[in-house]
Design a protein around this motif. Structure first.
Motif, PDB file in Angstrom:
ATOM      1  N   ALA A  21       0.831  -1.202   0.000  1.00  0.00           N
ATOM      2  CA  ALA A  21       0.000   0.000   0.000  1.00  0.00           C
ATOM      3  C   ALA A  21       0.866   1.252   0.000  1.00  0.00           C
ATOM      4  CB  ALA A  21      -0.930  -0.006   1.211  1.00  0.00           C
ATOM      5  N   GLN A  22       1.897   1.251   0.808  1.00  0.00           N
ATOM      6  CA  GLN A  22       2.782   2.408   0.859  1.00  0.00           C
ATOM      7  C   GLN A  22       3.517   2.573  -0.479  1.00  0.00           C
ATOM      8  OE1 GLN A  22       4.423   3.296   4.506  1.00  0.00           O
ATOM      9  NE2 GLN A  22       5.822   4.831   3.739  1.00  0.00           N
ATOM     10  N   GLU A  23       3.993   1.472  -1.036  1.00  0.00           N
ATOM     11  CA  GLU A  23       4.670   1.529  -2.334  1.00  0.00           C
ATOM     12  C   GLU A  23       3.740   2.057  -3.431  1.00  0.00           C
ATOM     13  OE1 GLU A  23       7.858   1.151  -3.478  1.00  0.00           O
ATOM     14  OE2 GLU A  23       8.240   1.220  -1.324  1.00  0.00           O
ATOM     15  N   PHE A  24       2.500   1.605  -3.389  1.00  0.00           N
ATOM     16  CA  PHE A  24       1.517   2.060  -4.373  1.00  0.00           C
ATOM     17  C   PHE A  24       1.344   3.579  -4.284  1.00  0.00           C
ATOM     18  CE2 PHE A  24      -2.766   2.959  -5.903  1.00  0.00           C
ATOM     19  CZ  PHE A  24      -2.800   2.242  -7.086  1.00  0.00           C
ATOM     20  N   ALA A  25       1.208   4.093  -3.073  1.00  0.00           N
ATOM     21  CA  ALA A  25       1.054   5.536  -2.891  1.00  0.00           C
ATOM     22  C   ALA A  25       2.300   6.282  -3.374  1.00  0.00           C
ATOM     23  CB  ALA A  25       0.770   5.851  -1.424  1.00  0.00           C
ATOM     24  N   LEU A  26       3.469   5.773  -3.024  1.00  0.00           N
ATOM     25  CA  LEU A  26       4.715   6.419  -3.449  1.00  0.00           C
ATOM     26  C   LEU A  26       4.846   6.420  -4.971  1.00  0.00           C
ATOM     27  CD1 LEU A  26       7.153   4.904  -0.789  1.00  0.00           C
ATOM     28  CD2 LEU A  26       6.422   7.312  -0.960  1.00  0.00           C
ATOM     29  N   LYS A  27       4.511   5.304  -5.556  1.00  0.00           N
ATOM     30  CA  LYS A  27       4.612   5.152  -7.008  1.00  0.00           C
ATOM     31  C   LYS A  27       3.677   6.121  -7.738  1.00  0.00           C
ATOM     32  CE  LYS A  27       3.655   1.399 -10.214  1.00  0.00           C
ATOM     33  NZ  LYS A  27       3.391  -0.034 -10.260  1.00  0.00           N
ATOM     34  N   HIS A  28       2.602   6.518  -7.062  1.00  0.00           N
ATOM     35  CA  HIS A  28       1.618   7.399  -7.678  1.00  0.00           C
ATOM     36  C   HIS A  28       1.728   8.842  -7.195  1.00  0.00           C
ATOM     37  CE1 HIS A  28      -0.026   3.472  -8.685  1.00  0.00           C
ATOM     38  NE2 HIS A  28      -0.499   4.085  -9.735  1.00  0.00           N
ATOM     39  N   GLY A  29       2.880   9.212  -6.670  1.00  0.00           N
ATOM     40  CA  GLY A  29       3.147  10.619  -6.419  1.00  0.00           C
ATOM     41  C   GLY A  29       3.109  11.081  -4.974  1.00  0.00           C
ATOM     42  N   ALA A  30       2.784  10.232  -4.024  1.00  0.00           N
ATOM     43  CA  ALA A  30       2.785  10.647  -2.623  1.00  0.00           C
ATOM     44  C   ALA A  30       4.213  10.637  -2.087  1.00  0.00           C
ATOM     45  CB  ALA A  30       1.909   9.709  -1.788  1.00  0.00           C
ATOM     46  N   GLY A  31       4.503  11.544  -1.185  1.00  0.00           N
ATOM     47  CA  GLY A  31       5.789  11.540  -0.504  1.00  0.00           C
ATOM     48  C   GLY A  31       5.776  10.494   0.603  1.00  0.00           C
ATOM     49  N   GLU A  32       6.945  10.251   1.209  1.00  0.00           N
ATOM     50  CA  GLU A  32       7.076   9.233   2.266  1.00  0.00           C
ATOM     51  C   GLU A  32       6.095   9.462   3.413  1.00  0.00           C
ATOM     52  OE1 GLU A  32       8.984   6.482   2.741  1.00  0.00           O
ATOM     53  OE2 GLU A  32      10.010   6.606   0.813  1.00  0.00           O
ATOM     54  N   GLU A  33       6.043  10.694   3.927  1.00  0.00           N
ATOM     55  CA  GLU A  33       5.187  10.988   5.070  1.00  0.00           C
ATOM     56  C   GLU A  33       3.711  10.853   4.717  1.00  0.00           C
ATOM     57  OE1 GLU A  33       6.093  14.664   7.085  1.00  0.00           O
ATOM     58  OE2 GLU A  33       8.243  14.272   6.932  1.00  0.00           O
ATOM     59  N   VAL A  34       3.332  11.331   3.555  1.00  0.00           N
ATOM     60  CA  VAL A  34       1.931  11.251   3.134  1.00  0.00           C
ATOM     61  C   VAL A  34       1.522   9.797   2.926  1.00  0.00           C
ATOM     62  CG1 VAL A  34       0.282  11.866   1.316  1.00  0.00           C
ATOM     63  CG2 VAL A  34       1.915  13.569   2.152  1.00  0.00           C
ATOM     64  N   ALA A  35       2.378   9.024   2.283  1.00  0.00           N
ATOM     65  CA  ALA A  35       2.076   7.608   2.063  1.00  0.00           C
ATOM     66  C   ALA A  35       1.909   6.884   3.394  1.00  0.00           C
ATOM     67  CB  ALA A  35       3.179   6.953   1.231  1.00  0.00           C
ATOM     68  N   ALA A  36       2.789   7.168   4.338  1.00  0.00           N
ATOM     69  CA  ALA A  36       2.693   6.539   5.660  1.00  0.00           C
ATOM     70  C   ALA A  36       1.409   6.954   6.367  1.00  0.00           C
ATOM     71  CB  ALA A  36       3.909   6.903   6.508  1.00  0.00           C
ATOM     72  N   LYS A  37       1.023   8.205   6.230  1.00  0.00           N
ATOM     73  CA  LYS A  37      -0.205   8.700   6.867  1.00  0.00           C
ATOM     74  C   LYS A  37      -1.424   8.032   6.252  1.00  0.00           C
ATOM     75  CE  LYS A  37      -2.454  11.382   9.679  1.00  0.00           C
ATOM     76  NZ  LYS A  37      -2.447  11.120  11.119  1.00  0.00           N
ATOM     77  N   ILE A  38      -1.446   7.852   4.948  1.00  0.00           N
ATOM     78  CA  ILE A  38      -2.558   7.184   4.271  1.00  0.00           C
ATOM     79  C   ILE A  38      -2.726   5.769   4.819  1.00  0.00           C
ATOM     80  CG2 ILE A  38      -3.278   6.186   2.056  1.00  0.00           C
ATOM     81  CD1 ILE A  38      -1.965   8.700   0.738  1.00  0.00           C
ATOM     82  N   VAL A  39      -1.640   5.040   4.890  1.00  0.00           N
ATOM     83  CA  VAL A  39      -1.675   3.667   5.405  1.00  0.00           C
ATOM     84  C   VAL A  39      -2.135   3.671   6.857  1.00  0.00           C
ATOM     85  CG1 VAL A  39      -0.273   1.641   5.962  1.00  0.00           C
ATOM     86  CG2 VAL A  39      -0.003   2.778   3.757  1.00  0.00           C
ATOM     87  N   SER A  40      -1.644   4.602   7.630  1.00  0.00           N
ATOM     88  CA  SER A  40      -2.011   4.697   9.043  1.00  0.00           C
ATOM     89  C   SER A  40      -3.512   4.965   9.211  1.00  0.00           C
ATOM     90  CB  SER A  40      -1.193   5.815   9.702  1.00  0.00           C
ATOM     91  OG  SER A  40      -1.648   6.048  11.009  1.00  0.00           O
ATOM     92  N   ILE A  41      -4.053   5.871   8.442  1.00  0.00           N
ATOM     93  CA  ILE A  41      -5.491   6.188   8.536  1.00  0.00           C
ATOM     94  C   ILE A  41      -6.316   4.958   8.190  1.00  0.00           C
ATOM     95  CG2 ILE A  41      -7.382   7.522   7.527  1.00  0.00           C
ATOM     96  CD1 ILE A  41      -5.348   9.839   7.173  1.00  0.00           C
TER      97      ILE A  41
END
Length: 164
Positions: free
Chosen positions: A95-115
């Motif tokens: 999930a984090q890799e998917f977010a990163l691959k689609h333009g999210a930064g590290e912190e944003v990707a981690a926050k998405i997964v956390s939520i």
């Protein structure tokens, strides 16, 4: 089937939830990939175009999202995007890799997964997998609105139309 399948719609749309506006290229990639998977799932689950209304209005807090089938489609899409682990739960790394691959930064990707993870915990006990995923999606939507990260529907729709 796990609650974590909410991740597809959530992550696909949430990738636009960067602190900086996403580029048109990133949005085009996200939405075109999403539409391709959505069509597969619509056919696979034998659903009509009514399911598109829930997904179109997903980011509107005043839209109820009551259709159980929306949860089922989210499950299908998450599975196709390899966002689930062997138990049917959200695969945090994928999930984090998917977010990163689609333009999210590290912190944003981690926050998405956390939520998503926190929302999943709230609805662990629901027996109906599709309804559980629907509730997780609504919870995620609220969390993203609290951060004021929700994408503009017009941007998503225009990029989807360009791809069609």
């Amino acid at each position: 089937m796990g609650t974590y399948r909410v991740l597809l719609v959530i992550v696909v749309m949430a990738v636009a939830l960067r602190e900086v506006e996403p580029s048109k290229d990133a949005m085009k990639y996200i939405t075109s990939g999403f539409v391709k998977v959505l069509e597969e799932c619509k056919k696979e689950l034998n659903m009509d175009d009514n399911i598109l209304a829930d997904l179109f209005h997903f980011w509107k807090l005043d839209y109820a999202l009551l259709d159980r089938n929306t949860g089922c489609v989210i499950i299908c899409m998450s599975k196709k995007l390899d966002l689930l682990d062997d138990t049917g739960r959200m695969h945090h790394g994928n999930a984090q890799e998917f977010a990163l691959k689609h333009g999210a930064g590290e912190e944003v990707a981690a926050k998405i997964v956390s939520i998503i993870h926190e929302c999943e915990k709230k609805f662990e006990r629901d027996d109906d997998e599709c309804l559980r995923v629907l509730e997780v999606a609504k919870c995620f939507r609220s969390g993203i609105h609290e951060l004021d990260w929700q994408p503009k529907v017009q941007t998503i729709v225009s990029e989807v139309l360009v791809e069609i």
